[in-house]
Design a protein around this motif. Structure first.
Motif, PDB file in Angstrom:
ATOM      1  N   SER A  15       1.033  -1.496   0.139  1.00 56.47           N
ATOM      2  CA  SER A  15      -0.032   0.404  -0.019  1.00 56.47           C
ATOM      3  C   SER A  15       0.752   1.455   0.314  1.00 56.47           C
ATOM      4  O   SER A  15       0.527   2.132  -0.287  1.00 56.47           O
ATOM      5  CB  SER A  15      -1.037  -0.040   1.241  1.00 56.47           C
ATOM      6  OG  SER A  15      -0.197  -0.113   2.598  1.00 56.47           O
ATOM      7  N   VAL A  16       1.693   1.223   0.829  1.00 58.23           N
ATOM      8  CA  VAL A  16       2.711   2.445   0.565  1.00 58.23           C
ATOM      9  C   VAL A  16       3.603   2.793  -0.753  1.00 58.23           C
ATOM     10  O   VAL A  16       3.197   3.588  -1.815  1.00 58.23           O
ATOM     11  CB  VAL A  16       3.930   2.474   1.923  1.00 58.23           C
ATOM     12  CG1 VAL A  16       5.071   3.157   1.719  1.00 58.23           C
ATOM     13  CG2 VAL A  16       3.255   2.756   3.214  1.00 58.23           C
ATOM     14  N   ALA A  19       0.520   3.961  -2.764  1.00 58.95           N
ATOM     15  CA  ALA A  19       0.738   5.095  -2.952  1.00 58.95           C
ATOM     16  C   ALA A  19       1.284   6.059  -2.782  1.00 58.95           C
ATOM     17  O   ALA A  19       1.108   7.637  -3.208  1.00 58.95           O
ATOM     18  CB  ALA A  19      -0.111   5.331  -1.276  1.00 58.95           C
ATOM     19  N   TYR A  20       2.868   5.579  -2.918  1.00 58.81           N
ATOM     20  CA  TYR A  20       3.643   7.111  -3.036  1.00 58.81           C
ATOM     21  C   TYR A  20       3.283   7.046  -4.891  1.00 58.81           C
ATOM     22  O   TYR A  20       3.392   8.082  -5.483  1.00 58.81           O
ATOM     23  CB  TYR A  20       4.895   6.174  -3.587  1.00 58.81           C
ATOM     24  CG  TYR A  20       6.138   6.834  -3.769  1.00 58.81           C
ATOM     25  CD1 TYR A  20       6.825   7.826  -2.925  1.00 58.81           C
ATOM     26  CD2 TYR A  20       6.880   6.258  -4.719  1.00 58.81           C
ATOM     27  CE1 TYR A  20       7.717   8.727  -3.930  1.00 58.81           C
ATOM     28  CE2 TYR A  20       8.070   6.783  -5.526  1.00 58.81           C
ATOM     29  CZ  TYR A  20       8.250   8.009  -4.806  1.00 58.81           C
ATOM     30  OH  TYR A  20       9.859   8.722  -5.124  1.00 58.81           O
ATOM     31  N   GLU A  23      -1.383   9.423  -5.778  1.00 54.00           N
ATOM     32  CA  GLU A  23      -1.605  10.109  -4.662  1.00 54.00           C
ATOM     33  C   GLU A  23      -3.295   9.707  -4.324  1.00 54.00           C
ATOM     34  O   GLU A  23      -3.383   9.717  -3.421  1.00 54.00           O
ATOM     35  CB  GLU A  23      -1.360  11.531  -5.026  1.00 54.00           C
ATOM     36  CG  GLU A  23      -0.263  12.038  -4.864  1.00 54.00           C
ATOM     37  CD  GLU A  23       0.281  13.369  -4.790  1.00 54.00           C
ATOM     38  OE1 GLU A  23      -0.601  14.294  -5.008  1.00 54.00           O
ATOM     39  OE2 GLU A  23       0.639  13.975  -5.220  1.00 54.00           O
ATOM     40  N   GLY A  26      -3.122   6.583  -3.463  1.00 52.83           N
ATOM     41  CA  GLY A  26      -3.237   6.801  -1.553  1.00 52.83           C
ATOM     42  C   GLY A  26      -3.959   6.698  -0.569  1.00 52.83           C
ATOM     43  O   GLY A  26      -3.774   6.540   0.141  1.00 52.83           O
ATOM     44  N   MET A  30      -4.425   4.469   2.254  1.00 54.93           N
ATOM     45  CA  MET A  30      -4.112   4.449   4.465  1.00 54.93           C
ATOM     46  C   MET A  30      -5.473   4.626   4.822  1.00 54.93           C
ATOM     47  O   MET A  30      -5.294   3.984   5.639  1.00 54.93           O
ATOM     48  CB  MET A  30      -3.289   6.027   3.995  1.00 54.93           C
ATOM     49  CG  MET A  30      -2.328   6.138   2.960  1.00 54.93           C
ATOM     50  SD  MET A  30      -1.266   4.899   3.722  1.00 54.93           S
ATOM     51  CE  MET A  30      -0.550   3.814   2.225  1.00 54.93           C
TER      52      MET A  30
END
Length: 68
Positions: A15-16, A19-20, A23, A26, A30
């Motif tokens: 997920s990180v 997300a990077y 946006e 992301g 999150m």
């Protein structure tokens, strides 16, 4: 490391990375991770509470027998 911890860590890393890269995605990821973390914390708590309590130690003191 337990299987649950490994899967959770893999989901967080994925997920990180996503997300990077995006946006908008992301923010949704999150939020999903926060919900999953809350569920994990809430569902993991009853397992610890269901464990049988440890027996309390008892002390047995023998009084000396007096012959009389």
């Amino acid at each position: 490391m337990s299987l649950t911890a490994i899967v959770t860590l893999a989901l967080v890393i994925t997920s990180v990375v996503l997300a990077y890269r995006d946006e908008k995605l992301g923010a949704a990821l999150m939020t999903g991770c926060a919900v999953l973390a809350a569920l994990y914390a809430l569902l993991g708590a009853p397992a610890a509470a269901a464990a049988p309590p440890s027996p309390t130690p008892t002390s047995v003191t023998a009084s000396p027998v007096q012959s009389g």
